[in-house]
Design a protein around this motif. Structure first.
Motif, PDB file in Angstrom:
ATOM      1  N   ILE A 144      15.512   0.317  31.691  1.00 13.35           N
ATOM      2  CA  ILE A 144      14.935   0.051  33.008  1.00 13.35           C
ATOM      3  C   ILE A 144      13.586   0.756  33.147  1.00 13.35           C
ATOM      4  O   ILE A 144      12.623   0.189  33.677  1.00 13.35           O
ATOM      5  CB  ILE A 144      15.900   0.526  34.122  1.00 13.35           C
ATOM      6  N   ARG A 145      13.496   1.989  32.650  1.00 14.49           N
ATOM      7  CA  ARG A 145      12.226   2.728  32.716  1.00 14.49           C
ATOM      8  C   ARG A 145      11.125   1.978  31.971  1.00 14.49           C
ATOM      9  O   ARG A 145      10.026   1.776  32.503  1.00 14.49           O
ATOM     10  CB  ARG A 145      12.407   4.114  32.096  1.00 14.49           C
ATOM     11  N   ASP A 146      11.423   1.537  30.743  1.00 18.74           N
ATOM     12  CA  ASP A 146      10.418   0.826  29.950  1.00 18.74           C
ATOM     13  C   ASP A 146      10.020  -0.485  30.615  1.00 18.74           C
ATOM     14  O   ASP A 146       8.843  -0.874  30.596  1.00 18.74           O
ATOM     15  CB  ASP A 146      10.951   0.560  28.541  1.00 18.74           C
ATOM     16  N   TRP A 147      10.990  -1.159  31.199  1.00 20.87           N
ATOM     17  CA  TRP A 147      10.702  -2.439  31.856  1.00 20.87           C
ATOM     18  C   TRP A 147       9.792  -2.237  33.066  1.00 20.87           C
ATOM     19  O   TRP A 147       8.838  -2.998  33.265  1.00 20.87           O
ATOM     20  CB  TRP A 147      12.005  -3.104  32.276  1.00 20.87           C
ATOM     21  N   LEU A 148      10.071  -1.211  33.863  1.00 26.04           N
ATOM     22  CA  LEU A 148       9.243  -0.946  35.037  1.00 26.04           C
ATOM     23  C   LEU A 148       7.844  -0.482  34.631  1.00 26.04           C
ATOM     24  O   LEU A 148       6.850  -0.848  35.272  1.00 26.04           O
ATOM     25  CB  LEU A 148       9.914   0.123  35.916  1.00 26.04           C
ATOM     26  N   GLU A 149       7.764   0.324  33.564  1.00 24.10           N
ATOM     27  CA  GLU A 149       6.452   0.763  33.112  1.00 24.10           C
ATOM     28  C   GLU A 149       5.620  -0.414  32.613  1.00 24.10           C
ATOM     29  O   GLU A 149       4.401  -0.452  32.799  1.00 24.10           O
ATOM     30  CB  GLU A 149       6.604   1.811  32.003  1.00 24.10           C
ATOM     31  N   ALA A 150       6.282  -1.393  31.991  1.00 24.46           N
ATOM     32  CA  ALA A 150       5.570  -2.570  31.498  1.00 24.46           C
ATOM     33  C   ALA A 150       5.026  -3.433  32.633  1.00 24.46           C
ATOM     34  O   ALA A 150       4.068  -4.193  32.433  1.00 24.46           O
ATOM     35  CB  ALA A 150       6.498  -3.404  30.610  1.00 24.46           C
ATOM     36  N   ARG A 151       5.623  -3.305  33.818  1.00 22.71           N
ATOM     37  CA  ARG A 151       5.145  -4.096  34.964  1.00 22.71           C
ATOM     38  C   ARG A 151       3.827  -3.556  35.513  1.00 22.71           C
ATOM     39  O   ARG A 151       3.157  -4.217  36.285  1.00 22.71           O
ATOM     40  CB  ARG A 151       6.196  -4.090  36.094  1.00 22.71           C
ATOM     41  N   ASN A 152       3.477  -2.296  35.123  1.00 12.77           N
ATOM     42  CA  ASN A 152       2.218  -1.668  35.551  1.00 12.77           C
ATOM     43  C   ASN A 152       2.068  -1.721  37.082  1.00 12.77           C
ATOM     44  O   ASN A 152       1.077  -2.205  37.623  1.00 12.77           O
ATOM     45  CB  ASN A 152       1.020  -2.350  34.879  1.00 12.77           C
ATOM     46  N   THR A 169       8.615   2.882  42.252  1.00  8.48           N
ATOM     47  CA  THR A 169       7.913   3.889  41.441  1.00  8.48           C
ATOM     48  C   THR A 169       8.777   5.119  41.213  1.00  8.48           C
ATOM     49  O   THR A 169       8.663   5.775  40.172  1.00  8.48           O
ATOM     50  CB  THR A 169       6.584   4.291  42.111  1.00  8.48           C
ATOM     51  N   SER A 170       9.648   5.453  42.163  1.00  8.08           N
ATOM     52  CA  SER A 170      10.549   6.597  41.972  1.00  8.08           C
ATOM     53  C   SER A 170      11.572   6.295  40.884  1.00  8.08           C
ATOM     54  O   SER A 170      11.874   7.146  40.040  1.00  8.08           O
ATOM     55  CB  SER A 170      11.247   6.952  43.284  1.00  8.08           C
ATOM     56  N   LEU A 171      12.122   5.084  40.891  1.00 11.78           N
ATOM     57  CA  LEU A 171      13.063   4.689  39.841  1.00 11.78           C
ATOM     58  C   LEU A 171      12.384   4.685  38.481  1.00 11.78           C
ATOM     59  O   LEU A 171      12.997   5.021  37.461  1.00 11.78           O
ATOM     60  CB  LEU A 171      13.646   3.308  40.143  1.00 11.78           C
ATOM     61  N   ARG A 172      11.127   4.326  38.454  1.00 11.73           N
ATOM     62  CA  ARG A 172      10.389   4.305  37.190  1.00 11.73           C
ATOM     63  C   ARG A 172      10.124   5.713  36.660  1.00 11.73           C
ATOM     64  O   ARG A 172      10.249   5.972  35.458  1.00 11.73           O
ATOM     65  CB  ARG A 172       9.060   3.579  37.403  1.00 11.73           C
ATOM     66  N   ASP A 173       9.789   6.642  37.546  1.00 12.94           N
ATOM     67  CA  ASP A 173       9.290   7.951  37.126  1.00 12.94           C
ATOM     68  C   ASP A 173      10.323   9.066  37.142  1.00 12.94           C
ATOM     69  O   ASP A 173      10.148  10.074  36.451  1.00 12.94           O
ATOM     70  CB  ASP A 173       8.108   8.365  38.012  1.00 12.94           C
ATOM     71  N   PHE A 174      11.391   8.931  37.910  1.00 12.33           N
ATOM     72  CA  PHE A 174      12.336  10.032  38.088  1.00 12.33           C
ATOM     73  C   PHE A 174      13.657   9.695  37.400  1.00 12.33           C
ATOM     74  O   PHE A 174      14.418   8.841  37.863  1.00 12.33           O
ATOM     75  CB  PHE A 174      12.557  10.327  39.570  1.00 12.33           C
ATOM     76  N   GLU A 175      13.935  10.396  36.315  1.00  7.83           N
ATOM     77  CA  GLU A 175      15.078  10.064  35.462  1.00  7.83           C
ATOM     78  C   GLU A 175      16.418  10.247  36.162  1.00  7.83           C
ATOM     79  O   GLU A 175      17.311   9.406  36.061  1.00  7.83           O
ATOM     80  CB  GLU A 175      15.035  10.922  34.196  1.00  7.83           C
ATOM     81  N   LEU A 176      16.579  11.366  36.873  1.00 11.95           N
ATOM     82  CA  LEU A 176      17.863  11.646  37.513  1.00 11.95           C
ATOM     83  C   LEU A 176      18.170  10.628  38.604  1.00 11.95           C
ATOM     84  O   LEU A 176      19.309  10.171  38.747  1.00 11.95           O
ATOM     85  CB  LEU A 176      17.850  13.062  38.096  1.00 11.95           C
ATOM     86  N   ARG A 189      17.040   7.541  38.707  1.00 13.99           N
ATOM     87  CA  ARG A 189      17.321   6.264  38.037  1.00 13.99           C
ATOM     88  C   ARG A 189      18.753   6.250  37.494  1.00 13.99           C
ATOM     89  O   ARG A 189      19.485   5.270  37.664  1.00 13.99           O
ATOM     90  CB  ARG A 189      16.315   6.050  36.913  1.00 13.99           C
ATOM     91  N   PHE A 190      19.163   7.343  36.848  1.00 13.00           N
ATOM     92  CA  PHE A 190      20.529   7.420  36.323  1.00 13.00           C
ATOM     93  C   PHE A 190      21.550   7.330  37.453  1.00 13.00           C
ATOM     94  O   PHE A 190      22.543   6.616  37.347  1.00 13.00           O
ATOM     95  CB  PHE A 190      20.723   8.727  35.559  1.00 13.00           C
ATOM     96  N   GLY A 191      21.296   8.069  38.554  1.00 12.45           N
ATOM     97  CA  GLY A 191      22.237   8.051  39.686  1.00 12.45           C
ATOM     98  C   GLY A 191      22.385   6.674  40.297  1.00 12.45           C
ATOM     99  O   GLY A 191      23.503   6.236  40.615  1.00 12.45           O
ATOM    100  N   ALA A 192      21.266   5.960  40.458  1.00 14.89           N
ATOM    101  CA  ALA A 192      21.321   4.619  41.046  1.00 14.89           C
ATOM    102  C   ALA A 192      22.088   3.666  40.132  1.00 14.89           C
ATOM    103  O   ALA A 192      22.941   2.880  40.597  1.00 14.89           O
ATOM    104  CB  ALA A 192      19.903   4.101  41.289  1.00 14.89           C
ATOM    105  N   LEU A 193      21.800   3.727  38.831  1.00 14.95           N
ATOM    106  CA  LEU A 193      22.519   2.864  37.882  1.00 14.95           C
ATOM    107  C   LEU A 193      24.004   3.212  37.843  1.00 14.95           C
ATOM    108  O   LEU A 193      24.856   2.311  37.790  1.00 14.95           O
ATOM    109  CB  LEU A 193      21.917   3.025  36.487  1.00 14.95           C
TER     110      LEU A 193
END
Length: 393
Positions: free
Chosen positions: A69-77, A97-104, A106-110
């Motif tokens: 998910i992080r890589d996909w969001l980063e690719a969206r620029n 942008t928070s889901l893209r940049d903040f690992e914890l 992103r993990f919690g939401a998933l």
């Protein structure tokens, strides 16, 4: 057995709660009888197994999907537009942008999404569990029907008093499981928040201490023992999300503020000179709003304030000054961030505070500055800044 009974009989809240659960389950089991209590025990175990399966699958799935998910969001620029945004767009850009940049985060939401999905799918299997239970209990039900028609059977002898006695024993077993789950919840609560309300009273319970030491600690291992660290990490991530919200809201720079920043820095020929010029300008023109600060400390009333309001009224508290500095610095091409944490109060203690850091393109270094304190000295990247400013990590 006595080793468990003695702590249970001590007069304290946790033991009383466990006794109520055991007694209630015992009485329910007696009323339901053998077959009814067995059915409740069967589905109690099924629910417990479902939760464990969902937790394991959600944890593993979130770990594997998070980098994807992080890589996909980063690719969206995704870039926050530098224009006034509606409330819905502010929320959208903050979340994405928070889901893209903040690992914890992103993990919690998933984890929550996957856990809910797995639990939903497992609930769809419950009718099959009912069918399986009925199939397993069919011989007993048939024997019970035979008994009612006057022909005794092995199962029929459980009718009446025997059935209620067996149901009460199964109910007590079910109550033990329920009590264990309650203590497990208390264990997680105390481990993650050791100084929270009621934590000391829970730890002082003999039945809690015995259950935690002999059953929960070995299972939890080092995971929950790192609870306070995990809690601090979650709180820090939450603060970063709040900071991201300010970044999204403040992405649009009003024309008058942009013009002022350009005027202030027009004689500056590098990043450090621009940062210093803005520090001097804001530090000598924005007065500290003691009325706002006192209203919050004494009455708990907080007034949210935009950089435009701070610029127009020429007053604000530390977060307002830091946000205005960030907006002005960003408008002249500086890489800047708002930092929150604790600031020295002058009497040996620390209180909540906010300041800024600017990245110098020439060296890549981040330098700290505190325009709120400018009237009390030079707080533009001084030596020993970290001894008076403790940033949240």
């Amino acid at each position: 057995m006595n080793a468990w009974v003695a702590p249970l009989l001590k007069p304290e809240p946790v033991a009383l709660m466990v006794l109520i659960i055991l007694l209630g389950s015992f009485i329910q089991g007696m009323r339901r009888g053998a077959s009814g209590s067995a059915k409740h025990l069967f589905f109690f175990i099924w629910q417990a197994v479902s939760v464990v399966i969902a937790l394991v699958l959600a944890g593993r799935g979130a770990s594997r999907l998070s980098p994807v998910i992080r890589d996909w969001l980063e690719a969206r620029n995704i870039i926050v537009p530098q224009e006034e945004l509606s409330a819905a767009k502010e929320l959208w850009y903050t979340v994405v942008t928070s889901l893209r940049d903040f690992e914890l985060l992103r993990f919690g939401a998933l984890f929550l999404v996957l856990y809910s999905l797995v639990r939903y799918l497992l609930r769809l299997l419950e009718p099959l569990c009912y069918m399986l239970y009925d199939a397993l209990m069919q011989p007993a039900k048939h024997a019970d029907q035979v008994t009612r028609r006057g022909r005794p059977s092995a199962y029929g002898r459980l009718s009446g008093t025997a059935s209620r006695t067996t149901g009460a024993l199964i109910g007590a077993l079910l109550g033990g499981g329920r009590a264990f789950l309650v203590i497990a919840v208390l264990f997680v609560y105390v481990t993650l928040a050791p100084h929270a309300l009621g934590a000391d009273a829970i730890r002082s319970s003999a039945i809690y201490a015995k259950t935690a030491a002999e059953l929960l600690d070995p299972v939890a291992g080092d995971v929950l023992k790192r609870g306070p660290v995990i809690t601090d990490a979650v709180q820090a991530e939450f603060r970063r999300v709040l900071q991201r919200k300010y970044e999204v809201i403040d992405a649009a720079v009003p024309a008058n503020i942009e013009a002022a920043a350009a005027e202030v820095t027009k004689q500056s020929d590098n990043d450090e000179a621009k940062a210093r010029a803005l520090y001097d300008w804001i530090g000598t023109r924005i007065a500290y709003d003691w009325d706002k600060a006192n209203n919050y400390v004494e009455h708990g009333v907080w007034k949210e304030q935009t950089p435009t309001e701070t610029f127009d009224t020429r007053k604000g508290v530390c977060i307002d000054v830091a946000r205005l500095y960030a907006v002005m610095a960003r408008s002249v091409g500086l890489d800047v961030r708002v930092v929150t944490g604790l600031g020295a109060t002058g009497n040996g203690s620390y209180g909540p505070h906010a300041w800024n850091e600017v990245r110098l393109a020439s060296s890549g270094a981040w330098i700290p500055l505190d325009a709120t304190w400018a009237s009390s000295g030079d707080w533009f990247n001084p030596a020993g800044f970290s001894s008076t400013h403790i940033r949240e990590t």
